[in-house]
Each structure stands twice: as C-alpha cells, then as structure tokens.
Design a protein around this motif. Structure first.
Motif, PDB file in Angstrom:
ATOM      1  N   ARG A  70       0.750  -1.280   0.123  1.00 26.93           N
ATOM      2  CA  ARG A  70       0.116   0.038  -0.139  1.00 26.93           C
ATOM      3  C   ARG A  70       0.806   1.283   0.091  1.00 26.93           C
ATOM      4  N   SER A  81      -4.694   0.074   6.538  1.00 28.19           N
ATOM      5  CA  SER A  81      -4.232  -1.240   6.713  1.00 28.19           C
ATOM      6  C   SER A  81      -5.453  -2.334   6.201  1.00 28.19           C
ATOM      7  N   PHE A 121      -8.148  -7.907  17.088  1.00 27.28           N
ATOM      8  CA  PHE A 121      -7.500  -8.513  15.931  1.00 27.28           C
ATOM      9  C   PHE A 121      -6.435  -9.365  16.536  1.00 27.28           C
TER      10      PHE A 121
ATOM     11  N   TYR B 254       1.721   7.046  13.186  1.00 29.42           N
ATOM     12  CA  TYR B 254      -0.030   7.011  13.487  1.00 29.42           C
ATOM     13  C   TYR B 254      -0.468   7.559  14.667  1.00 29.42           C
ATOM     14  N   LYS B 326      10.488 -11.661  20.688  1.00 31.09           N
ATOM     15  CA  LYS B 326      10.393 -13.086  20.211  1.00 31.09           C
ATOM     16  C   LYS B 326      11.231 -14.059  21.063  1.00 31.09           C
ATOM     17  N   VAL B 350      -2.831  -4.979  22.037  1.00 29.50           N
ATOM     18  CA  VAL B 350      -2.364  -5.617  20.578  1.00 29.50           C
ATOM     19  C   VAL B 350      -1.073  -6.179  20.948  1.00 29.50           C
ATOM     20  N   LEU B 351      -0.825  -7.354  20.500  1.00 31.89           N
ATOM     21  CA  LEU B 351       0.402  -8.090  20.551  1.00 31.89           C
ATOM     22  C   LEU B 351       1.197  -8.099  19.371  1.00 31.89           C
ATOM     23  N   GLU B 353       4.934  -9.004  17.975  1.00 31.18           N
ATOM     24  CA  GLU B 353       6.354  -9.991  18.270  1.00 31.18           C
ATOM     25  C   GLU B 353       7.373  -8.927  17.674  1.00 31.18           C
ATOM     26  N   MET B 358      15.328  -7.493  13.592  1.00 31.22           N
ATOM     27  CA  MET B 358      14.472  -7.342  12.540  1.00 31.22           C
ATOM     28  C   MET B 358      14.800  -6.499  11.685  1.00 31.22           C
ATOM     29  N   ASN B 360      12.696  -5.999   8.784  1.00 32.18           N
ATOM     30  CA  ASN B 360      11.372  -5.614   7.841  1.00 32.18           C
ATOM     31  C   ASN B 360      10.313  -5.580   8.932  1.00 32.18           C
ATOM     32  N   ALA B 362       7.171  -4.470   8.088  1.00 29.39           N
ATOM     33  CA  ALA B 362       5.869  -4.626   7.407  1.00 29.39           C
ATOM     34  C   ALA B 362       4.734  -4.962   8.404  1.00 29.39           C
ATOM     35  N   GLN B 363       4.986  -6.300   9.029  1.00 32.30           N
ATOM     36  CA  GLN B 363       3.679  -6.601   9.809  1.00 32.30           C
ATOM     37  C   GLN B 363       3.524  -5.778  11.119  1.00 32.30           C
ATOM     38  N   ARG B 365       3.941  -2.708  11.484  1.00 35.18           N
ATOM     39  CA  ARG B 365       3.497  -1.448  10.864  1.00 35.18           C
ATOM     40  C   ARG B 365       1.821  -1.614  10.818  1.00 35.18           C
ATOM     41  N   THR B 366       1.675  -2.843   9.878  1.00 33.97           N
ATOM     42  CA  THR B 366       0.299  -3.301   9.868  1.00 33.97           C
ATOM     43  C   THR B 366      -0.455  -3.164  10.857  1.00 33.97           C
ATOM     44  N   ALA B 367      -0.047  -3.780  11.952  1.00 33.56           N
ATOM     45  CA  ALA B 367      -0.450  -4.148  13.146  1.00 33.56           C
ATOM     46  C   ALA B 367      -0.872  -2.866  13.946  1.00 33.56           C
ATOM     47  N   GLN B 369      -0.904   0.378  12.701  1.00 33.38           N
ATOM     48  CA  GLN B 369      -1.914   1.212  11.968  1.00 33.38           C
ATOM     49  C   GLN B 369      -3.266   0.748  12.184  1.00 33.38           C
ATOM     50  N   THR B 370      -3.548  -0.823  12.343  1.00 35.61           N
ATOM     51  CA  THR B 370      -4.856  -1.108  12.549  1.00 35.61           C
ATOM     52  C   THR B 370      -5.295  -0.835  13.928  1.00 35.61           C
ATOM     53  N   PHE B 371      -4.414  -1.126  14.755  1.00 34.21           N
ATOM     54  CA  PHE B 371      -4.634  -0.673  16.414  1.00 34.21           C
ATOM     55  C   PHE B 371      -4.932   0.839  16.457  1.00 34.21           C
TER      56      PHE B 371
END
Lengths: 262, 376
Positions: A70, A81, A121, B254, B326, B350-351, B353, B358, B360, B362-363, B365-367, B369-371
């Motif tokens: 994105r 997201s 989630f 965010y 982790k 939100v959890l 790891e 690390m 990358n 990306a994951q 960031r997505t978590a 942003q969603t949170f």
C-alpha cells in the motif's frame, strides 16, 4: 449529485486486487492479477479495472490503497491497513459478521467486529505456515495447481498427518510421504488440516463468535474451509467476492472519506 | 534547532553508541563493568568507583558468532549480548555481571564464560523466593560476594558509607526518571516515543548523577513550553524491550504517544527504589523483594496485568501495545494472563512480536496502523 466513484486497490504479497465502486453501493469493476506488490500486478489490476468500466484514474473521486504494497502506490489519496479494509468489506457483504478470518498470501488474521467496528484482531507471527504461501509451496512439491488443491483433497479417503507447522519442515514431511508412495489426495487433505489447525489457534485467541466469515484467496479452497469449520466447531460463510474483500473495503473506506469531506 | 531538540539529540547520540560510551570512559581511565539484563546491583559498581554500563544487546550486528552457542529459538536479546562479546566489542569492560533470571540468560552466562574469557564473568543468582527471610539473606550474601569481586577489579574497597551514598545517587536518578516519564506524557508533541526511549536508555550508559542533571535540564525546558492537546491517541507500552527506532517511529507515524510504560529496559528499572535499611546489602536485597509486576520476578498473584491496566487508566492511555520479544519465555508466559486483565478492564490491546535483529517491519506497521484505527 454526480455518481461518486472510488477505487480500492489491495496490493497483496501474492496477488493484486482492485475494485471500483459507485456511490459506495454498487461494484462497477473488479480485477485480480496473480502477482502482488513489487511486480507489474498492481498497475495491471488498476488498469484492467478502469478499462472494464471505461474510466480513467482521474475519474476516480478517491483512491485507497491497502495490502502489503500500500505504501508504494503513489496515486492513492489514502492508505489503510488491510485489516481495517477487511473489516469494512466484511461488514458490507455480511452485516451480521462478528468474526472475520482472512488468510492471505503472507499472513493470516482474525478480526472481531462489533456493529461493523473492528474491536480486536490477531495476526499470525512471522511464519508462512497457515498462509496461502504454505499452500503454494506444497502444491509445487505435489505438482498440483494451487487452484486445484481443494478438488484433489476432496477425493481423499485417509488423510495423512502433517505434524509440522513449519513450512520448511512440512515440505520435508510431504516429500517423505511421497517417497513411500502415499496418495497425493491424502497428502493434500492432510495439508488442509494442518493449515486449518494452525489458523484455528488464532481464531481461539479472539473467539469464534458467529457469524464467522472467511476472506482472502485461501477462502476459495473449500478443503481448508471445511477443516477450519470442524476445528472451530462453527459454520463459516464465504462470499464469492472473498478474494476481493480487502479491495472492496478499501473502496468503501474511500467512499466514507468522501462523504466526510462533503 | 531548539534547546529541547539539541538536548534530545545528545541523549539519542549516547543511547545509540554503547561502544562509544565504553571507549569514552575507559579512555578517561574509568573502569567499566557491564550490566546485563534485567536487574543488577549497579550501586555496588558505583560504590567501587567504577561505571556500571547497562547492556541491552544491539540492533547493529547480525547474529553470526552467537549462533555457535545458541539455537535459533532463543531470545535475540540474549543472543545479541553474547554477539557483542564474541565480536570483541566489549573487550574494554573490566568485568560483566550476568544475572540468570531466565533460561536464555542462564545460557548467556555460561556461554559468556566459554566464549568471552577475556571479559571477567560475574554471575548473579537472584532467589525467586525473594520475599521470605532466607531469600533476602541469600541475596544479601550474593551481593557481598559480588562486592568482593568488584573490589578486586577496582583495587578499592566498597565501604558501607560509600554503598549508602551510591544507593542515594541511584534512588535520586530513579526519581528523576519517574518524573521524566510523566513529563514525556504531558508533552508528546515535544518528546516522541523514540526520543523518550533515548532519554531513558542513555541513563544506563553514563554516570547516573550526570544523566539526572541532563534530564532535569530537559524537563525544565519542556515545562517552559505550553502543553498542547495531543491530536492522536496515547498508549502504554509493555514488554522487555522497546528500543527499536524503526518500531518507535511507526508509533509516531500513526500519532500514538507513549503515556507510560511497563518495559523491562525502561520503567521497570526505576519504579522500585532501594529502601532504607541500616545494612546497605540488605537494602539492595529488599529492593528485589519489593519489585512488582515483572515477568522475571516470580509473583504468585500475577499482578502485572492489573498494574498495566491501572497505569493506562491513570495516564489516560486508550490502549496497550505489548511488544513481545520473540522467544522471551517469561514475557510469553505473562501475556495470556495480562490479556485477560486488559479485556476485563475494557482496555484495547495488541500483541506485536519483535526481534532485535528485525529488518522488515511491514507486519508490525500493519498491526500498529490497524490498532490506531481501532482506537479511533
């Protein structure tokens, strides 16, 4: 008032999906290209969608990008997201949805909705097991098309056990089964069970509250869906638009933003 | 550049340069003792006239040498600490205190002995029966034994008066840091999550009195500025480590400000003072007994989740981000209990790891942003 056109582009890790909506109610075009972020997929998916409804990008009142790629879509007015998009898309397709299971190419997510709002989630950890990539790797080893896995698995009479939840080790395990001439259909059924059990663990973390729906490309695989239903002891609904759910949600969120700006 | 920005850059430069700080002080003729996670009696090092240097691994090196000693499924924090030693990056240390508060740290301790013999290893065993008298006596004796080793390295005695003075210096530093976390929560437009971590982390890499002075100056400048309404959301961070610049910048992207923390490297280091006691060794042991809500300090009542929920309520945070290192077993064991407490309190969480190596994000960031979307 003119028709409001919004474009949602879900640039995933393994596929690019695009949906164009009219007034946040009607789907004007939908396209999927089986390659994702960082490839020609995103631009092709967008171009094909626009061509399907005879429009240009400039005709879109709002463009929303989502998915793994994105951030790289420079034409987008907003980026959201994929979890928020899947929540929005799921609420549109199934207004009574409470639990959304999205198995994508790279990760799996479970969302809890309340009145259309996302309020919890979980995502899988950084591991390909339990994702579309896992199925792709296994399909390659078994010399079967990923799209045909469900059909093959349905013919199984005695599914084998794939004990490992790691893609690399599971691949070795599948090769071992092939080496002793196990039936491919039984191996595939075992793979579906393995993916379903992995994802069921995630589902239990938020609870499988009905209505449970499944989105993402893996939702098209009835073998995984049936095993998942058995594992969580709850029926799962799947829309024919399951793979487009993220792009649909992006187009809807773009429309929501437009309404806020009016 | 404002005075505040200049000061924050100074903290950031220190926090980012463990090896530079070690070189700086050893060049000045100061003997430096490495202090590995999670808790070490740094007052003893100070009382011996040496500098305690807090070592929390490093993002800078790929884990290569440490793989000879550790399997892949061991916390990257422990592996990274060993990697620094095996690469010779800590050879200027006069010694290193390694507590054995988890399975990974036990292995770090023994691997250090085998792999880094050039840096003297000082083992520290904390009793988990920490509140009963035998536990307190045992730890007092441990500390006396370690004091003997430190005296040997320093070539100077640790006197009871000197140790009491060191305790005072460290308690003052703890109080200043607690005050700083409140100031950071009040001025999120001035102190980003990354800057906040740098101010805290730098405290372990320099003399505490000097750090306390710098933090007081920073706080005074912040307080001279008007408070501004925060346009984003405030969260509480919990976990063992939250010092990844990439991760902390995502929070800023965010509009998530840190209202408070329960992070092993951060507030857990300064929220429990060393209490008054005529015997300073017993006082240090009592501090370990008094620690609450830490994954490596046994607590049959499991109060940590409630403590974090209370912290969120007290600081006006609307959610909790659990940054799980982790393969850090103690933190993993705490999570399900804490999650239930958050849910009971109606506190979104939100959890995520994380791994010190690390590359990358990306994951995460997505978590995040969603949170942030979820918090509204």
């Amino acid at each position: 008032m003119p028709v409001l056109l919004t474009l949602g582009a879900d640039l995933g890790s393994t596929a690019s999906k695009c949906v164009i909506m009219q007034d946040g109610r009607k789907i004007a075009a939908q396209t999927t290209i089986p390659v994702g972020a960082g490839t020609s997929g995103p631009s092709r998916a967008i171009a094909e969608s626009l061509a399907a409804c005879g429009k240009n990008l400039a005709d879109m009142h709002m463009v929303c990008a989502t998915g793994y790629g994105r951030h790289s879509m420079t034409d987008a007015h907003m980026e959201v997201s994929e979890l928020s998009c899947h929540a929005r898309g799921a609420f549109f397709l199934f207004p009574k949805a409470r639990t959304v299971i999205d198995i994508g190419g790279q990760d799996a997510k479970v969302l809890r909705l309340s009145g259309g709002r996302l309020n919890n989630f979980v995502m899988n950890d950084k591991c390909a097991a339990g994702t579309g990539r896992f199925l792709e790797v296994m399909a390659k080893v078994l010399e079967v098309e990923t799209a045909d896995l469900a059909e093959w698995g349905a013919q199984s009479t005695a599914p084998v056990s794939i004990s490992s939840t790691c893609t690399v080790f599971a691949e070795s395990e599948v090769i071992s089964h092939l080496a002793v001439a196990a039936d491919r259909r039984d191996i595939i059924a075992g793979i579906h069970k393995s993916v379903a059990h992995r994802v069921a663990g995630l589902v239990r973390r938020v609870g499988a509250e009905p209505l449970v729906i499944m989105t993402g490309g893996v939702a098209r695989n009835a073998g995984v869906r049936l095993e998942l239903e058995a594992a969580i002891a709850t029926p799962i609904s799947v829309s024919p638009l399951a793979q487009f759910n993220g792009a649909l949600g992006a187009a809807l969120l773009a429309h929501d933003r437009l309404l806020q700006q009016l | 550049m404002s005075g505040i920005e200049a000061k924050l850059q100074r903290f950031a430069a220190i926090a980012d340069d463990l090896e530079g700080q070690l070189k700086k002080y050893t060049d000045q003729g100061v003997k430096v003792i490495g202090c590995m996670p999670v808790y070490t009696p740094q007052e003893l090092v100070h009382a011996a006239g040496m500098l305690p240097l807090s070592i929390w691994g490093s993002e800078k090196y790929e884990l290569i040498e440490a793989k000879k000693y550790f399997p892949a499924y061991i916390s990257s924090l422990a592996q990274s600490c060993l990697e620094l030693g095996l690469r010779g990056r800590l050879d200027r240390l006069a010694g290193v205190i390694i507590p054995v508060l988890s399975d990974a740290l036990k292995c770090l301790s023994q691997n250090w002995k085998a792999g880094v013999p050039q840096v003297r290893h000082i083992q520290l065993v904390h009793p988990q029966n920490r509140r009963i008298e035998p536990g307190i006596v045992f730890l007092s004796k441990q500390y006396k034994k370690i004091a003997g080793v430190l005296e040997d390295i320093a070539g100077a005695p640790i006197t009871p008066a000197g140790l009491k003075k060191a305790i005072h210096v460290f308690n003052e530093h703890r109080a200043v840091m607690r005050e700083f976390t409140a100031v950071a929560a009040d001025y999120p437009h001035l102190i980003s999550p990354l800057a906040r971590n740098a101010v805290i982390k730098s405290g372990g890499l320099m003399p505490r009195a000097e750090h306390a002075r710098m933090v007081r100056e920073l706080m005074a400048e912040c307080r001279a500025e008007p408070k501004e309404p925060w346009k984003g959301r405030k969260v509480v961070l919990t976990g063992m480590l939250a010092d990844s610049p990439s991760m902390l910048r995502i929070l800023t992207d965010y509009k998530l400000a840190v209202a408070g923390d329960d992070v092993g490297q951060e507030s857990r280091q300064f929220r429990t003072d060393v209490p008054d006691d005529p015997d300073p060794y017993r006082a240090l042991a009592l501090q370990w007994a008094n620690i609450e809500g830490c994954s490596v300090a046994f607590d049959p009542e499991r109060k940590r989740g409630r403590m974090v929920a209370d912290l969120a309520a007290r600081t006006g945070a609307s959610g909790v981000i659990y940054l799980l290192t982790k393969f850090c077993d103690p933190e993993e064991f705490d999570y399900p209990i804490m999650k239930k407490e958050f849910d009971r309190a109606g506190l979104p969480s939100v959890l995520i790891e994380i791994d010190q190596q690390m590359r990358n994000y990306a994951q995460p960031r997505t978590a995040v942003q969603t949170f942030a979307d979820m918090l509204g």
